[in-house]
Enzyme design. Sequence first.
Site, PDB file in Angstrom:
ATOM      1  N   ASN A  68     -26.921  16.197 -25.552  1.00 57.37           N
ATOM      2  CA  ASN A  68     -25.523  16.081 -25.161  1.00 57.37           C
ATOM      3  C   ASN A  68     -24.607  16.506 -26.300  1.00 57.37           C
ATOM      4  O   ASN A  68     -25.028  16.542 -27.471  1.00 57.37           O
ATOM      5  CB  ASN A  68     -25.209  14.631 -24.761  1.00 57.37           C
ATOM      6  CG  ASN A  68     -25.619  14.312 -23.338  1.00 57.37           C
ATOM      7  OD1 ASN A  68     -25.573  15.186 -22.463  1.00 57.37           O
ATOM      8  ND2 ASN A  68     -26.008  13.068 -23.097  1.00 57.37           N
ATOM      9  N   CYS A  77     -31.441  17.640 -17.203  1.00 55.74           N
ATOM     10  CA  CYS A  77     -30.151  18.306 -16.970  1.00 55.74           C
ATOM     11  C   CYS A  77     -30.352  19.343 -15.865  1.00 55.74           C
ATOM     12  O   CYS A  77     -31.104  20.308 -16.039  1.00 55.74           O
ATOM     13  CB  CYS A  77     -29.689  18.988 -18.259  1.00 55.74           C
ATOM     14  SG  CYS A  77     -28.154  19.911 -18.051  1.00 55.74           S
ATOM     15  N   ASN A  79     -28.020  21.465 -14.072  1.00 55.48           N
ATOM     16  CA  ASN A  79     -27.406  22.784 -14.267  1.00 55.48           C
ATOM     17  C   ASN A  79     -28.106  23.513 -15.416  1.00 55.48           C
ATOM     18  O   ASN A  79     -28.257  24.739 -15.393  1.00 55.48           O
ATOM     19  CB  ASN A  79     -25.907  22.646 -14.564  1.00 55.48           C
ATOM     20  CG  ASN A  79     -25.127  22.118 -13.368  1.00 55.48           C
ATOM     21  OD1 ASN A  79     -25.442  22.444 -12.227  1.00 55.48           O
ATOM     22  ND2 ASN A  79     -24.115  21.302 -13.623  1.00 55.48           N
ATOM     23  N   HIS A 163     -28.113   7.485 -13.397  1.00 62.88           N
ATOM     24  CA  HIS A 163     -26.843   7.717 -12.700  1.00 62.88           C
ATOM     25  C   HIS A 163     -26.426   6.454 -11.951  1.00 62.88           C
ATOM     26  O   HIS A 163     -27.263   5.761 -11.371  1.00 62.88           O
ATOM     27  CB  HIS A 163     -26.990   8.866 -11.683  1.00 62.88           C
ATOM     28  CG  HIS A 163     -27.221  10.189 -12.345  1.00 62.88           C
ATOM     29  ND1 HIS A 163     -26.194  11.048 -12.651  1.00 62.88           N
ATOM     30  CD2 HIS A 163     -28.351  10.767 -12.805  1.00 62.88           C
ATOM     31  CE1 HIS A 163     -26.681  12.124 -13.256  1.00 62.88           C
ATOM     32  NE2 HIS A 163     -27.995  11.979 -13.360  1.00 62.88           N
ATOM     33  N   GLU A 212     -19.956  12.229 -17.487  1.00 63.34           N
ATOM     34  CA  GLU A 212     -21.314  12.295 -18.035  1.00 63.34           C
ATOM     35  C   GLU A 212     -21.476  11.473 -19.315  1.00 63.34           C
ATOM     36  O   GLU A 212     -20.614  11.519 -20.200  1.00 63.34           O
ATOM     37  CB  GLU A 212     -21.691  13.752 -18.347  1.00 63.34           C
ATOM     38  CG  GLU A 212     -21.958  14.575 -17.126  1.00 63.34           C
ATOM     39  CD  GLU A 212     -22.723  15.857 -17.461  1.00 63.34           C
ATOM     40  OE1 GLU A 212     -23.476  15.873 -18.455  1.00 63.34           O
ATOM     41  OE2 GLU A 212     -22.542  16.829 -16.721  1.00 63.34           O
ATOM     42  N   ARG A 213     -22.610  10.811 -19.388  1.00 60.45           N
ATOM     43  CA  ARG A 213     -23.019  10.160 -20.629  1.00 60.45           C
ATOM     44  C   ARG A 213     -23.031  11.195 -21.765  1.00 60.45           C
ATOM     45  O   ARG A 213     -23.576  12.290 -21.592  1.00 60.45           O
ATOM     46  CB  ARG A 213     -24.437   9.590 -20.400  1.00 60.45           C
ATOM     47  CG  ARG A 213     -25.076   8.966 -21.608  1.00 60.45           C
ATOM     48  CD  ARG A 213     -26.453   8.411 -21.297  1.00 60.45           C
ATOM     49  NE  ARG A 213     -27.433   9.434 -20.916  1.00 60.45           N
ATOM     50  CZ  ARG A 213     -28.753   9.234 -20.803  1.00 60.45           C
ATOM     51  NH1 ARG A 213     -29.246   8.026 -21.018  1.00 60.45           N
ATOM     52  NH2 ARG A 213     -29.570  10.203 -20.438  1.00 60.45           N
ATOM     53  N   CYS A 221     -22.194  18.415 -12.541  1.00 59.35           N
ATOM     54  CA  CYS A 221     -23.403  17.806 -13.117  1.00 59.35           C
ATOM     55  C   CYS A 221     -24.515  17.948 -12.077  1.00 59.35           C
ATOM     56  O   CYS A 221     -24.412  17.384 -10.978  1.00 59.35           O
ATOM     57  CB  CYS A 221     -23.145  16.336 -13.448  1.00 59.35           C
ATOM     58  SG  CYS A 221     -24.611  15.482 -14.064  1.00 59.35           S
ATOM     59  N   GLY A 222     -25.550  18.704 -12.415  1.00 59.37           N
ATOM     60  CA  GLY A 222     -26.619  18.988 -11.449  1.00 59.37           C
ATOM     61  C   GLY A 222     -27.420  17.759 -11.077  1.00 59.37           C
ATOM     62  O   GLY A 222     -27.647  17.476  -9.884  1.00 59.37           O
ATOM     63  N   THR A 223     -27.863  16.994 -12.097  1.00 58.10           N
ATOM     64  CA  THR A 223     -28.597  15.766 -11.773  1.00 58.10           C
ATOM     65  C   THR A 223     -27.667  14.776 -11.070  1.00 58.10           C
ATOM     66  O   THR A 223     -28.104  14.015 -10.200  1.00 58.10           O
ATOM     67  CB  THR A 223     -29.194  15.114 -13.038  1.00 58.10           C
ATOM     68  OG1 THR A 223     -28.184  15.029 -14.048  1.00 58.10           O
ATOM     69  CG2 THR A 223     -30.396  15.890 -13.554  1.00 58.10           C
ATOM     70  N   GLY A 224     -26.368  14.816 -11.434  1.00 62.13           N
ATOM     71  CA  GLY A 224     -25.383  13.958 -10.762  1.00 62.13           C
ATOM     72  C   GLY A 224     -25.298  14.298  -9.286  1.00 62.13           C
ATOM     73  O   GLY A 224     -25.165  13.406  -8.434  1.00 62.13           O
TER      74      GLY A 224
HETATM   75  N1  LIG Z   1     -25.117  13.955 -19.639  1.00 65.31           N
HETATM   76  C1  LIG Z   1     -26.423  13.871 -19.036  1.00 65.31           C
HETATM   77  C2  LIG Z   1     -27.282  15.084 -19.337  1.00 65.31           C
HETATM   78  C3  LIG Z   1     -26.744  16.368 -18.781  1.00 65.31           C
HETATM   79  C4  LIG Z   1     -26.667  16.426 -17.256  1.00 65.31           C
HETATM   80  C5  LIG Z   1     -26.217  17.777 -16.765  1.00 65.31           C
HETATM   81  N2  LIG Z   1     -24.925  18.199 -17.052  1.00 65.31           N
HETATM   82  C6  LIG Z   1     -26.732  18.149 -15.389  1.00 65.31           C
HETATM   83  O1  LIG Z   1     -26.319  19.217 -14.898  1.00 65.31           O
HETATM   84  O2  LIG Z   1     -27.575  17.460 -14.841  1.00 65.31           O
HETATM   85  C7  LIG Z   1     -27.153  12.614 -19.511  1.00 65.31           C
HETATM   86  O3  LIG Z   1     -26.809  12.097 -20.579  1.00 65.31           O
HETATM   87  O4  LIG Z   1     -28.049  12.164 -18.809  1.00 65.31           O
END
Ligand SMILES: N[C@@H](CCC[C@H](N)C(=O)O)C(=O)O
Length: 279
Positions: A68, A77, A79, A163, A212-213, A221-224
């Site tokens: 990060n 991550c 994206n 999340h 995001e953390r 945020c892709g995982t978001g």
């Molecule tokens: N900030 C996230 C890591 C990055 C996530 C990202 N931007 C995505 O696209 O998933 C964390 O600290 O978990």
Amino acid sequence: MSRKLAFTKMQGLGNDFVMIDAVRQPIQLTEDQVRYLADRHFGVGCDQLLVVEPAQTPGVDFRYRIFNADGGEVEQCGNGARCFARFVFEQGLTDKREIRVETKKGIIAPRLEADGNVTVDMGVPVLNPADVPFVSDSDAYVQPLDVAGTSVAITAVSMGNPHAVQVVADVDTAPVAEQGPLIEHHPRFPARVNAGFLQVVDEHRVRLRVFERGAGETLACGTGACAAVVAGILRGLVASPVAVETRGGELTIAWNGVGTPVLMTGPAVTVFSGELTLP
Ligand SMILES: N[C@@H](CCC[C@H](N)C(=O)O)C(=O)O
């Protein structure tokens, strides 16, 4: 000792990355160096820094590490995974269009599509609170979280990274800046957490903002997006596949339910390459 470092700037829906090829240019960055590279005034500027290394496991093509902007290394991550796949292909590190890559939290599988998008098998979402990690004595999908005196109904999901997803009436007026940092550092999320604000448009379309953390609110945020769709499906609000509108553009997320992997499809764009001297 100062040294030259080649890098490439990439973005997926405006979530931006500094990519480092540590296969041909082996390097271990310190937290201070990550923060410097991520700094938008003194460095290159990015939400996350991604380091591509040789694989450590047989049958896997690469290892990919995620840092990060605050310098902390994290597990996943989304994206970034799409940008990683485009990066290794464009840089000639592989000629495969389907790649298996190890992250801090397991193996994921990005695939370069003929239309220019990238689809990633992001793995099976983790819902057991202790494994998110989320401190709770209940395993209900919707749980109250006290945020500075306000009770917020969240769904805790790990996509490898944690999340907390809440449903809002309108993302444009959602309290992202106010609640985001409080949720990120909430004591019930011992590893901190990414805070998602989800607006349902219809059964197959949502809008999403994520604080995001370790990076603050990003354009996407892709995982978001994966976690938000999982939360929306578990709550009975949406059905797969779901188009996720972010401030940086749109992703498609597909999920067939508990115990199955989440598929994410979207763009990955190279912006420029450069070289700098590390302090
Ligand atoms: N900030 C996230 C890591 C990055 C996530 C990202 N931007 C995505 O696209 O998933 C964390 O600290 O978990």
